[in-house]
Design an enzyme around this catalytic site. Sequence first.
Site, PDB file in Angstrom:
ATOM      1  CD  GLU A   1      -3.143  -0.198  -0.014  1.00  0.00           C
ATOM      2  OE1 GLU A   1      -3.047   0.990  -0.356  1.00  0.00           O
ATOM      3  OE2 GLU A   1      -3.954  -0.983  -0.526  1.00  0.00           O
TER       4      GLU A   1
HETATM    5  C1  LIG Z   1       2.655  -9.722   0.831  1.00  0.00           C
HETATM    6  C2  LIG Z   1       2.376  -8.672  -0.204  1.00  0.00           C
HETATM    7  C3  LIG Z   1       1.069  -8.455  -0.604  1.00  0.00           C
HETATM    8  C4  LIG Z   1       0.803  -7.554  -1.642  1.00  0.00           C
HETATM    9  N1  LIG Z   1      -0.473  -7.432  -2.115  1.00  0.00           N
HETATM   10  C5  LIG Z   1      -0.689  -6.725  -3.241  1.00  0.00           C
HETATM   11  C6  LIG Z   1      -1.960  -6.741  -3.886  1.00  0.00           C
HETATM   12  O1  LIG Z   1      -2.903  -7.383  -3.425  1.00  0.00           O
HETATM   13  N2  LIG Z   1      -2.106  -6.037  -5.031  1.00  0.00           N
HETATM   14  C7  LIG Z   1      -1.083  -5.327  -5.584  1.00  0.00           C
HETATM   15  O2  LIG Z   1      -1.291  -4.711  -6.629  1.00  0.00           O
HETATM   16  N3  LIG Z   1       0.138  -5.271  -4.991  1.00  0.00           N
HETATM   17  C8  LIG Z   1       0.357  -5.957  -3.843  1.00  0.00           C
HETATM   18  N4  LIG Z   1       1.592  -5.933  -3.240  1.00  0.00           N
HETATM   19  C9  LIG Z   1       2.673  -5.200  -3.887  1.00  0.00           C
HETATM   20  C10 LIG Z   1       3.170  -4.018  -3.098  1.00  0.00           C
HETATM   21  O3  LIG Z   1       2.247  -2.969  -3.162  1.00  0.00           O
HETATM   22  C11 LIG Z   1       4.556  -3.669  -3.654  1.00  0.00           C
HETATM   23  O4  LIG Z   1       5.448  -4.652  -3.165  1.00  0.00           O
HETATM   24  C12 LIG Z   1       4.998  -2.286  -3.278  1.00  0.00           C
HETATM   25  O5  LIG Z   1       4.232  -1.337  -3.959  1.00  0.00           O
HETATM   26  C13 LIG Z   1       6.480  -2.054  -3.596  1.00  0.00           C
HETATM   27  O6  LIG Z   1       6.795  -2.440  -4.899  1.00  0.00           O
HETATM   28  P1  LIG Z   1       8.064  -3.377  -5.165  1.00  0.00           P
HETATM   29  O7  LIG Z   1       7.930  -4.580  -4.290  1.00  0.00           O
HETATM   30  O8  LIG Z   1       8.181  -3.581  -6.612  1.00  0.00           O
HETATM   31  O9  LIG Z   1       9.291  -2.549  -4.614  1.00  0.00           O
HETATM   32  P2  LIG Z   1      10.041  -1.297  -5.365  1.00  0.00           P
HETATM   33  O10 LIG Z   1       9.024  -0.362  -5.914  1.00  0.00           O
HETATM   34  O11 LIG Z   1      11.042  -1.899  -6.287  1.00  0.00           O
HETATM   35  O12 LIG Z   1      10.744  -0.639  -4.138  1.00  0.00           O
HETATM   36  C14 LIG Z   1      11.913  -1.190  -3.498  1.00  0.00           C
HETATM   37  C15 LIG Z   1      12.473  -0.146  -2.529  1.00  0.00           C
HETATM   38  O13 LIG Z   1      12.863   1.023  -3.256  1.00  0.00           O
HETATM   39  C16 LIG Z   1      12.221   2.175  -2.754  1.00  0.00           C
HETATM   40  N5  LIG Z   1      11.824   3.050  -3.848  1.00  0.00           N
HETATM   41  C17 LIG Z   1      11.193   2.720  -4.991  1.00  0.00           C
HETATM   42  N6  LIG Z   1      10.964   3.814  -5.728  1.00  0.00           N
HETATM   43  C18 LIG Z   1      11.449   4.854  -5.056  1.00  0.00           C
HETATM   44  C19 LIG Z   1      11.504   6.254  -5.296  1.00  0.00           C
HETATM   45  N7  LIG Z   1      10.978   6.802  -6.389  1.00  0.00           N
HETATM   46  N8  LIG Z   1      12.083   7.046  -4.360  1.00  0.00           N
HETATM   47  C20 LIG Z   1      12.586   6.512  -3.229  1.00  0.00           C
HETATM   48  N9  LIG Z   1      12.572   5.216  -2.944  1.00  0.00           N
HETATM   49  C21 LIG Z   1      11.997   4.385  -3.846  1.00  0.00           C
HETATM   50  C22 LIG Z   1      10.974   1.677  -2.027  1.00  0.00           C
HETATM   51  O14 LIG Z   1      10.551   2.570  -1.014  1.00  0.00           O
HETATM   52  C23 LIG Z   1      11.449   0.330  -1.486  1.00  0.00           C
HETATM   53  O15 LIG Z   1      12.093   0.509  -0.254  1.00  0.00           O
HETATM   54  C24 LIG Z   1       1.867  -6.804  -2.196  1.00  0.00           C
HETATM   55  C25 LIG Z   1       3.164  -6.992  -1.723  1.00  0.00           C
HETATM   56  C26 LIG Z   1       3.446  -7.919  -0.762  1.00  0.00           C
HETATM   57  C27 LIG Z   1       4.869  -8.129  -0.324  1.00  0.00           C
END
Ligand SMILES: Cc1cc2nc3c(=O)[nH]c(=O)nc-3n(C[C@H](O)[C@H](O)[C@H](O)COP(=O)(O)OP(=O)(O)OC[C@H]3O[C@@H](n4cnc5c(N)ncnc54)[C@H](O)[C@@H]3O)c2cc1C
Length: 607
Positions: free
Chosen positions: A458
């Site tokens: 979220e």
């Molecule tokens: C158990 C679980 C349930 C989930 N359920 C759902 C669901 O039901 N539906 C759905 O759509 N998604 C879901 N998600 C996805 C979740 O919303 C994403 O994991 C989250 O948005 C982060 O994306 P990412 O994992 O690709 O990490 P990334 O976006 O790759 O981020 C990795 C790190 O880099 C940092 N970062 C990234 N971009 C920036 C920036 N511009 N500036 C500074 N820092 C940055 C982030 O803060 C983070 O610390 C779920 C995730 C998990 C783990």
Amino acid sequence: MSLRPTVDFLLYDWLNAPALNERERFVDHSRETFDAVLDTCERIAREKYAPFNRLVDTQEPHFDGEKVILPQATHDAQKAYAESGMLSAAQDYDVGGMQLPYTVEAAANAFFAMASVSMGSGMLTTGNANLLMVHGTPAQKQVFALNEFSGRFSGTMCLSEPQAGSSLSDVMTRAVPDGADFESDPLGPRYRLTGNKMWISAGEHELTENIIHLVLAKIPDENGKLVPGTRGISLFIVPKKMVNAGGELTGERNDVALAGLNHKCGWRGTTNTLLNFGEGRYPVNGEAGAVGYLVGQAGKGLHCMFHMMNEARIGVGLAATMLGMAGYHASLDYAKNRPQGRPMGPAGKDPAQPPVRIIEHADVKRMLLAQKSYCEGALALELYCARLVDEQHTGADHSADEARLLLEVLTPIAKSWPSEWCLEANSLAIQIHGGYGYTRDFPVEQYWRDNRLNMIHEGTHGIQAMDLLGRKVLMEGGKGLKLLAERINGTIERAIQVPELAGHANALGQALAQVGAATKAAWATGEPTDALANAVPYLQAFGHTVLAWVWLDVALAAHVAPESSARTGRLAAMRFFFHYELPKIGAWLQVVSRRDQTCAELPEDAF
Ligand SMILES: Cc1cc2nc3c(=O)[nH]c(=O)nc-3n(C[C@H](O)[C@H](O)[C@H](O)COP(=O)(O)OP(=O)(O)OC[C@H]3O[C@@H](n4cnc5c(N)ncnc54)[C@H](O)[C@@H]3O)c2cc1C
């Protein structure tokens, strides 16, 4: 120890929830009807959720080659939840709802989050159906939303993709019109979707007859290219199994396939999936492509999604809070029963004395009071925000608009503060258990693992922080921040009249001034790279100031209550927060105000 007295105090003595019943929408409600909902949810959580929390952790969902298998306890719990009517609690009477204020709905859902957060209390299904009730066509509401409210179908939110997590503008799932008559489908303009969605919670299971995916995808332009950025994103309903306009299953599977289950650190009672849309595994009418029905206007998909974000984020904050609370209650119980060590007397320890229970050690009391101040403070914040949601929906124009603005500023805190600090509470709960806390024989390690998710989904912590400092405190000329400051000053003015609280009121006034000055200093150059380099320390300081305000306001209500140990405990938790926590904001705000670039400017090869 029971959660109920805390919930009752916050709802009735602090927020005066029954005052909502003067509004036309809630006129049939009373404290008795609110209590009946709380009683029912407390009972179902106690009987159907809590006893199985460890089971759903150890018996992870698994795929048998055909179906995803979940423990029978999860089926039973979700059935009981649906039968309680909670899925449609906030909806109108004429669609089978209870017209329950969101404040009470959120409080009632707290019992499930504390009993077993990952068995699920329908947050995704309710959010999905609520969105359709606002943006869907009458047929979409009838066929999809109402069947979700009844518990026959369940819902998901499919935003993330393997390459698009925080940055949804990089979504690559494509949606193309399905045939020449695509606009005349009774369920809405019909498209074929292809792409992969990652991390989808509850994306595959046999808990309900059907799963209704809400999917973000892009409609290519006339050259077949996807529009860059978020502008090109549209929202689609993609059912797992095809349904007709009467809501009956046609017997045909839609082209949505489970590519794999993710094996998580915690929150294992809910499946988490990688879904392939439109790869041809389940062709519909002989063709590959997942059938999806457009919701709202093309290109406005994120707008529709954001409609339900405030409530979704309050839901995440509440889940984090209740996991913290579960750890607090478990460690309190442990501390009252574990004998270890001897009291410190003027001559040091007397080995001839019997050991004391660890709750008698000052450091253990410190860890307990920290948990109490984080978790009960966070619960108050979440219920306050839920009350703002009710105000936004049912208040008079001016007051509804103020609630909207306050929610804009407070939502990043409501989501992120408990995710960080109630996780810290879980860590303290493990510490109180000593070595036993580090084993799977006690529940506290699971609470920590379950809670670790909340800083990630979220909107990650970092993204929420940038939203707060980069957007929310600046929006509409800083109106939201100003309004929040007015509310905080209102509490300070009342508290300054009470001798026992006057010192805290002054401390809060100083903290507010520090946050205001740091906000200005962060933006002094007008450069986002300067201001946002320290967005997370800003979020932490802002959050601690908001929590100090919430605690002082709660203390005003506690102060006029009759003497009791609950009153003593609440006032002590407030004092703890002011003495041990609020002073931390100085360090956080110092790097913000200096626009410190220590982290931002370090070259990669120096790490
Ligand atoms: C158990 C679980 C349930 C989930 N359920 C759902 C669901 O039901 N539906 C759905 O759509 N998604 C879901 N998600 C996805 C979740 O919303 C994403 O994991 C989250 O948005 C982060 O994306 P990412 O994992 O690709 O990490 P990334 O976006 O790759 O981020 C990795 C790190 O880099 C940092 N970062 C990234 N971009 C920036 C920036 N511009 N500036 C500074 N820092 C940055 C982030 O803060 C983070 O610390 C779920 C995730 C998990 C783990």
